[in-house]
Design a protein around this motif. Sequence first.
Motif, PDB file in Angstrom:
ATOM      1  N   ILE A 120      41.576  39.532  43.459  1.00  0.00           N
ATOM      2  CA  ILE A 120      43.040  39.571  43.358  1.00  0.00           C
ATOM      3  C   ILE A 120      43.649  40.359  44.505  1.00  0.00           C
ATOM      4  CG2 ILE A 120      43.112  39.306  40.857  1.00  0.00           C
ATOM      5  CD1 ILE A 120      43.565  42.386  40.783  1.00  0.00           C
ATOM      6  N   ASN A 121      42.861  40.657  45.514  1.00  0.00           N
ATOM      7  CA  ASN A 121      43.383  41.486  46.600  1.00  0.00           C
ATOM      8  C   ASN A 121      44.372  40.773  47.505  1.00  0.00           C
ATOM      9  OD1 ASN A 121      42.421  44.328  46.813  1.00  0.00           O
ATOM     10  ND2 ASN A 121      40.568  43.250  46.210  1.00  0.00           N
ATOM     11  N   CYS A 122      44.305  39.472  47.542  1.00  0.00           N
ATOM     12  CA  CYS A 122      45.325  38.745  48.276  1.00  0.00           C
ATOM     13  C   CYS A 122      45.521  37.412  47.557  1.00  0.00           C
ATOM     14  CB  CYS A 122      44.930  38.559  49.743  1.00  0.00           C
ATOM     15  SG  CYS A 122      43.973  37.095  50.076  1.00  0.00           S
ATOM     16  N   PRO A 123      46.628  36.747  47.843  1.00  0.00           N
ATOM     17  CA  PRO A 123      46.936  35.549  47.054  1.00  0.00           C
ATOM     18  C   PRO A 123      45.963  34.389  47.225  1.00  0.00           C
ATOM     19  CG  PRO A 123      48.882  36.423  48.113  1.00  0.00           C
ATOM     20  CD  PRO A 123      47.724  37.124  48.714  1.00  0.00           C
ATOM     21  N   ILE A 146      37.703  36.560  39.870  1.00  0.00           N
ATOM     22  CA  ILE A 146      38.584  36.107  40.935  1.00  0.00           C
ATOM     23  C   ILE A 146      39.101  37.318  41.685  1.00  0.00           C
ATOM     24  CG2 ILE A 146      40.741  34.901  41.432  1.00  0.00           C
ATOM     25  CD1 ILE A 146      40.261  33.382  38.759  1.00  0.00           C
ATOM     26  N   GLY A 162      42.956  34.392  46.326  1.00  0.00           N
ATOM     27  CA  GLY A 162      42.256  34.357  45.045  1.00  0.00           C
ATOM     28  C   GLY A 162      40.879  33.716  45.114  1.00  0.00           C
TER      29      GLY A 162
END
Lengths: 119, 431
Positions: A9-12, A7, A14
Motif C-alpha cells: 500500500i506504499n504507492c497507488p 498488497i 498496489g
Amino acid sequence: MEEKNLICINCPLGCMLTVAMDGKKIVSVAGNTCRRGDTYARKELTNPTRIVTSTVRVLGGSESMVSVKTKEDIPKGKVLECVRALKDVVLPAPVKIGDVILEDAAGTGVSIVATKNVQ
Amino acid sequence: MNNQLSADIVIIGGGPAGLAAAVAAKKNGIDRILILERDRELGGILNQCIHNGFGLHTFKEELTGPEYAARFIGQILELNIAYKLNTMVMDISRDKVVTAMNREEGLFEVRAGAVILAMGCRERPRGALNIPGFRPAGIFSAGTAQRLVNMEGYLPGREVVILGSGDIGLIMARRMTLEGAKVKVVAELMPYSGGLKRNIVQCLDDYGIPLKLSHTVVDIKGKERLEGITLAEVDGRGKPIPGTEEFYSCDTLLLSVGLIPENELSAGMGVELNPVTSGPRVNESLETNIEGVFACGNVLHVHDLVDFVSEEAAAAGKNAAAYVRAAKETAGRAAERASFPAVRLTVGTGVRYTVPETICAERMDEHQTVRFRVGGVYKNCYVSVYFDGERISRRKKAVVAPGEMEEIMLTKKQLMEYPDLKEINVRIEEA
Ligand SMILES: Cc1cc2nc3c(=O)[nH]c(=O)nc-3n(C[C@H](O)[C@H](O)[C@H](O)COP(=O)(O)OP(=O)(O)OC[C@H]3O[C@@H](n4cnc5c(N)ncnc54)[C@H](O)[C@@H]3O)c2cc1C
Ligand code: SF4
C-alpha cells in the motif's frame, strides 16, 4: 513453509506481494516493483503502521477546515485514538503546509502537520 | 462585449491537468498562457482528496491531494503564469475564441492560439441508477460527501451504506468510519471492484467493512429521511436474484458509481468524442480533431492516479507549445499535416479503448505512451501489440483489471521500421 499474500500500500500501484514465511521468520518477498514493497511486506507482517489523514477546524480563515496528516506512519492500532485527539483542535488562521498542529499524537511520538495553506 | 483578450494558450480548468499543462507549455517557451478556473482556488478535485498516496511517481514522495496540488500551484506562481479564478468558461468557438464569465469582468472573450481542455470529470448522477422507490434525504454521491466532510467539516450521517466500490466510495468508507460513523457495507454490482486494490486493503479491510461483490440496492426505505436499504445479489446479467434480499438500516447512502468526463464544452465546439471514454478522440499529440485544441486529464479519460494525469498533461502542454510555435513560423500547418499519414490504434480482445487513437510516426516523440483500460479481470495474461496483424511485442501481466489503467510504450524506431503501417492493435491474450 507458509505463503502469505498481501498488497503493498506504499504507492497507488498496489503490487501483489507473495511472502514465504517459516514460522515467524520471513524467508522471501516476491512481486514487488521496488524496494519499498519488500520493506513493507516485512513490516506489515511484524509491525503494521499507517499514515493518518484528517481535517481540523480553522477560525478566521478563507476556509473553515484545514487538512492534516501524521508526519510519519504510526502503529495501525493507534489510528482511531489519533483521529479522536484531533476532534477538539481549533486553529487560528493562517495555517501553512507543514505547520505542526499537534505534537506526540496519541503517545506515538509522531506530530501532526497541516497539508494545506489557509490564509 | 468590447472586452477581448488574447493568449497563445488558454487552458480550461485549473486542476492537476491544467496546472501541469501550463507548466510544461511555459517551460517550452510560451509566455502568454492563461488558465481559467471556475472554482475559488486552483488544484481541482485534489483539494477535497485529503488522504495520502499522491505523487510517488512525480515527486518520489507520498503526498496528500492538497500537498500535491500545492507543488504545482507553487510552480505556477514561480513561473508567473496568469490565471483567473471564479471564472466559468461558457463556450469555445471552433476558431478558438473562449467566452468566459466572472463577477469582476462580466462576460469576456479570449482569442486563443491553442486551447487545452482540462475540465476534469464529474460523478455519474444517481438518476441514471435506476433504483426503485422514493428519493428521501440522505442519498449523496460519494464526491459530494467527500466535499461535505473534508471541506465543510460536516458529517452527513451516522449509519452508512455505500453503493459502488469506486475509489472515492472506498476512501469515504474509511473517512466516515474515522469520523465516528458506522459504515455497514459496500455493495458492488460487478463481480470485481472498480477501485484500486490498495484502497480496498486500507479503507475496508483495515476497518472490517464488508465488500459485497455482485450486489445491488433493490429497495430504498423512507419518505422524508432515508431509513434503510435492501441489497440483493445479482446474476451474471446484473439481474437481482429473488430470495437473496437483505435489509440494512441506515440514514445515509453514498453512491460511488463512476465518473464521466465533463465534455459539454468540447462537444459544443465540435470536438469528436469517443463513446467508450466519453472524452475527445486524440492523436499522438493529444490533439483533438480540431487543430490546436488539446485535451488531457480526466476530461480525456478518467484516471485513477493523479501522477499519470500530470504526465499526460505535461505532454499536452509541450505539444500545444510546439503547435503555437509552428503556427507562428509557418502561417498554418494544414499542408504539412496532411502529408503525414496517421496509423490507427484499434482495440482487440479485452481492451476497451486506447488514448491516443491515432499515431503519426513523423510527428511522435522517441517514446509514445499509449494508455488503455481492460474490460474485465484477466489473470496471467499478455498485453500484446500487433502491427498490421503481426505481433511485435507482448508483456506478461500477473493481473489486469478495469479499475487500473494500463499502458504500453511504442517507439518511433519501431514505427519507422514499418513505413506502410496502417493499424496497431492492442489486445489481451491468455497465457
Ligand atoms: C469527486 C471526485 C473525487 C476524487 N477523489 C479522488 C481520490 O480520492 N483519489 C484519487 O487518486 N483520485 C480522485 N479523483 C480523481 C481525480 O479527479 C484525478 O486524479 C485528478 O484530480 C484529475 O485532474 P484533472 O485536472 O483532470 O481534473 P480536476 O481535478 O477535476 O480539475 C478540473 C478543473 O476544471 C475546472 N473546470 C471544469 N469546467 C470548467 C469550466 N467550464 N470553466 C472553468 N473551469 C472549469 C474544475 O473546477 C476543476 O478545478 C476524484 C475525482 C472526483 C470527480
Ligand atoms: S512495491 Fe513499490 S511500486 Fe509496488 S506498490 Fe509498493 S511502493 Fe509501489
